[in-house]
Design a protein around this motif. Structure first.
Motif, PDB file in Angstrom:
ATOM      1  N   LEU A 113     -16.533  41.147  77.366  1.00  0.00           N
ATOM      2  CA  LEU A 113     -15.502  41.461  76.367  1.00  0.00           C
ATOM      3  C   LEU A 113     -14.768  40.210  75.912  1.00  0.00           C
ATOM      4  O   LEU A 113     -14.411  40.079  74.739  1.00  0.00           O
ATOM      5  CB  LEU A 113     -14.496  42.455  76.958  1.00  0.00           C
ATOM      6  CG  LEU A 113     -14.788  43.942  76.775  1.00  0.00           C
ATOM      7  CD1 LEU A 113     -13.744  44.762  77.510  1.00  0.00           C
ATOM      8  CD2 LEU A 113     -14.811  44.320  75.298  1.00  0.00           C
ATOM      9  N   GLU A 122     -16.265  40.890  71.152  1.00  0.00           N
ATOM     10  CA  GLU A 122     -15.545  42.167  71.110  1.00  0.00           C
ATOM     11  C   GLU A 122     -16.475  43.366  70.969  1.00  0.00           C
ATOM     12  O   GLU A 122     -16.120  44.490  71.346  1.00  0.00           O
ATOM     13  CB  GLU A 122     -14.510  42.162  69.978  1.00  0.00           C
ATOM     14  CG  GLU A 122     -15.074  42.170  68.572  1.00  0.00           C
ATOM     15  CD  GLU A 122     -15.538  40.811  68.102  1.00  0.00           C
ATOM     16  OE1 GLU A 122     -16.141  40.739  67.008  1.00  0.00           O
ATOM     17  OE2 GLU A 122     -15.307  39.810  68.831  1.00  0.00           O
ATOM     18  N   SER A 178     -18.779  44.060  72.791  1.00  0.00           N
ATOM     19  CA  SER A 178     -19.062  44.535  74.149  1.00  0.00           C
ATOM     20  C   SER A 178     -18.217  45.748  74.504  1.00  0.00           C
ATOM     21  O   SER A 178     -18.501  46.430  75.498  1.00  0.00           O
ATOM     22  CB  SER A 178     -18.806  43.420  75.167  1.00  0.00           C
ATOM     23  OG  SER A 178     -19.557  42.268  74.871  1.00  0.00           O
ATOM     24  N   LEU A 179     -17.219  46.031  73.701  1.00  0.00           N
ATOM     25  CA  LEU A 179     -16.375  47.202  73.938  1.00  0.00           C
ATOM     26  C   LEU A 179     -17.208  48.489  73.934  1.00  0.00           C
ATOM     27  O   LEU A 179     -16.894  49.437  74.661  1.00  0.00           O
ATOM     28  CB  LEU A 179     -15.276  47.283  72.876  1.00  0.00           C
ATOM     29  CG  LEU A 179     -14.281  48.435  73.012  1.00  0.00           C
ATOM     30  CD1 LEU A 179     -13.496  48.330  74.303  1.00  0.00           C
ATOM     31  CD2 LEU A 179     -13.332  48.467  71.810  1.00  0.00           C
ATOM     32  N   ILE A 228     -10.341  48.346  79.149  1.00  0.00           N
ATOM     33  CA  ILE A 228     -10.116  48.558  77.718  1.00  0.00           C
ATOM     34  C   ILE A 228      -8.680  48.214  77.339  1.00  0.00           C
ATOM     35  O   ILE A 228      -8.424  47.592  76.290  1.00  0.00           O
ATOM     36  CB  ILE A 228     -10.457  50.011  77.334  1.00  0.00           C
ATOM     37  CG1 ILE A 228     -11.959  50.244  77.500  1.00  0.00           C
ATOM     38  CG2 ILE A 228     -10.019  50.323  75.905  1.00  0.00           C
ATOM     39  CD1 ILE A 228     -12.400  51.668  77.257  1.00  0.00           C
ATOM     40  N   PHE A 259      -8.386  44.509  77.247  1.00  0.00           N
ATOM     41  CA  PHE A 259      -9.015  43.996  76.029  1.00  0.00           C
ATOM     42  C   PHE A 259      -8.093  44.188  74.819  1.00  0.00           C
ATOM     43  O   PHE A 259      -7.993  43.296  73.963  1.00  0.00           O
ATOM     44  CB  PHE A 259     -10.342  44.711  75.787  1.00  0.00           C
ATOM     45  CG  PHE A 259     -10.957  44.414  74.456  1.00  0.00           C
ATOM     46  CD1 PHE A 259     -11.523  43.173  74.197  1.00  0.00           C
ATOM     47  CD2 PHE A 259     -10.974  45.363  73.454  1.00  0.00           C
ATOM     48  CE1 PHE A 259     -12.099  42.889  72.970  1.00  0.00           C
ATOM     49  CE2 PHE A 259     -11.545  45.096  72.223  1.00  0.00           C
ATOM     50  CZ  PHE A 259     -12.107  43.859  71.978  1.00  0.00           C
TER      51      PHE A 259
END
Length: 313
Positions: free
Chosen positions: A135, A139, A141-142, A168, A171
């Motif tokens: 992540l 991004e 990879s979310l 999450i 992030f």
């Protein structure tokens, strides 16, 4: 551009200043999503030599291959383990290519693969750490973290799900800080995600699939055959490893039917290293689909395609 950003950081510039100077000529219409999070560029910029970063990339890619050996030898026949090893050579092959280690998608793809394999091995915290690093690099990879969260809830692993949820939230905080820094350089003229909502459909998905080193060397029509077979195989692969690889690939494929401009095919590096593993299970999965279409009663042992054909008749 990313090499120049790392060089500017090495020369003492801040990441956002360096990124602004390099990205401005490339993206006149500035969007937040044109700016990568700073951690990879900053890290490479502070290494004594860029090739150190490539060496780390080689180690990371080979580590995923080693983990596959460890996992597969306990659950798969030798021929499938060996074939899977050949299919997973995509990331190691990329790691030896000049300058590819500067691509955020390469690192994120390796870390997503590492996260899935360590999870299947039972090393949850290692899996979580790899996901966090993915992540921090990219991004997109979310989507993978969302898959892990959803599967943890589905399997009623509440503690795991809370960890993924915390990732999450972390992030979201990183993106908020990133947004404020980007805004310092571009003011209030930051574009949104709209330019990337193109509804490119299956054509764009096949473009991302072709980012696998094997498929790059083959005719495009072969990708159009291999990709659906691999997806069918992944859908038929059971267990913690198969379900997570299958769900991850399918979520990325679904998302890339909606988002992504034609030149964003390289996004496929995020998931395409995992895609060919579905070919290991494609024959059994296709047989299962054929027999389902033939309406063979549930629970009846299937011996051969011939038996399925007799049932159809």
């Amino acid at each position: 551009a990313y090499r120049h950003i790392a060089e500017r950081v090495r020369d003492g510039e801040g990441y956002y200043e360096a990124a602004h100077r390099e990205l401005q000529p490339l993206y006149p219409a500035v969007s937040l999503f044109s700016w990568r999070l700073p951690y990879l560029g900053w890290t490479i910029g502070h290494m004594p030599d860029p090739w150190v970063a490539q060496g780390l990339g080689v180690i990371l890619a080979l580590l995923t291959l080693l983990l596959w050996f460890v996992l597969a030898q306990d659950s798969l026949p030798f021929r499938m383990m060996a074939a899977g090893s050949l299919l997973l050579i995509g990331a190691p092959a990329y790691s030896f290519m000049s300058d590819l280690f500067l691509a955020h998608e390469f690192w994120a793809g390796c870390l997503i693969t590492l996260s899935i394999l360590t999870y299947a091995r039972g090393w949850f915290m290692a899996s979580l750490l790899a996901a966090v690093l993915a992540l921090m690099v990219r991004e997109l990879s979310l989507l993978y973290v969302a898959v892990m969260l959803a599967l943890s809830f589905r399997e009623r692993k509440v503690q795991e799900a809370l960890h993924w949820l915390a990732v999450i939230v972390l992030f979201a905080g990183l993106m908020a800080v990133h947004f404020t820094h980007v805004r310092e350089y571009v003011g209030g003229s930051i574009g949104g995600v709209h330019p990337w909502i193109t509804l490119g459909g299956w054509k764009f998905v096949l473009g991302t699939c072709s980012m696998h080193p094997y498929l790059m060397l083959l005719p495009p029509w072969l990708t159009a055959v291999v990709a659906p077979l691999a997806v069918v195989g992944l859908m038929g692969w059971r267990g913690p490893l198969g379900s997570r690889i299958g769900a991850t690939v399918c979520v990325y494929i679904t998302a890339f039917m909606i988002i992504g401009q034609s030149f964003d095919r390289y996004w496929g590096v995020l998931y395409v290293n995992l895609l060919p593993l579905g070919l290991l299970f494609a024959p059994a999965a296709v047989m299962d689909l054929f027999c389902s279409a033939a309406r063979i009663p549930a629970g009846k042992p299937v011996i051969s395609v011939k038996e399925c054909k007799k049932t159809v008749v």
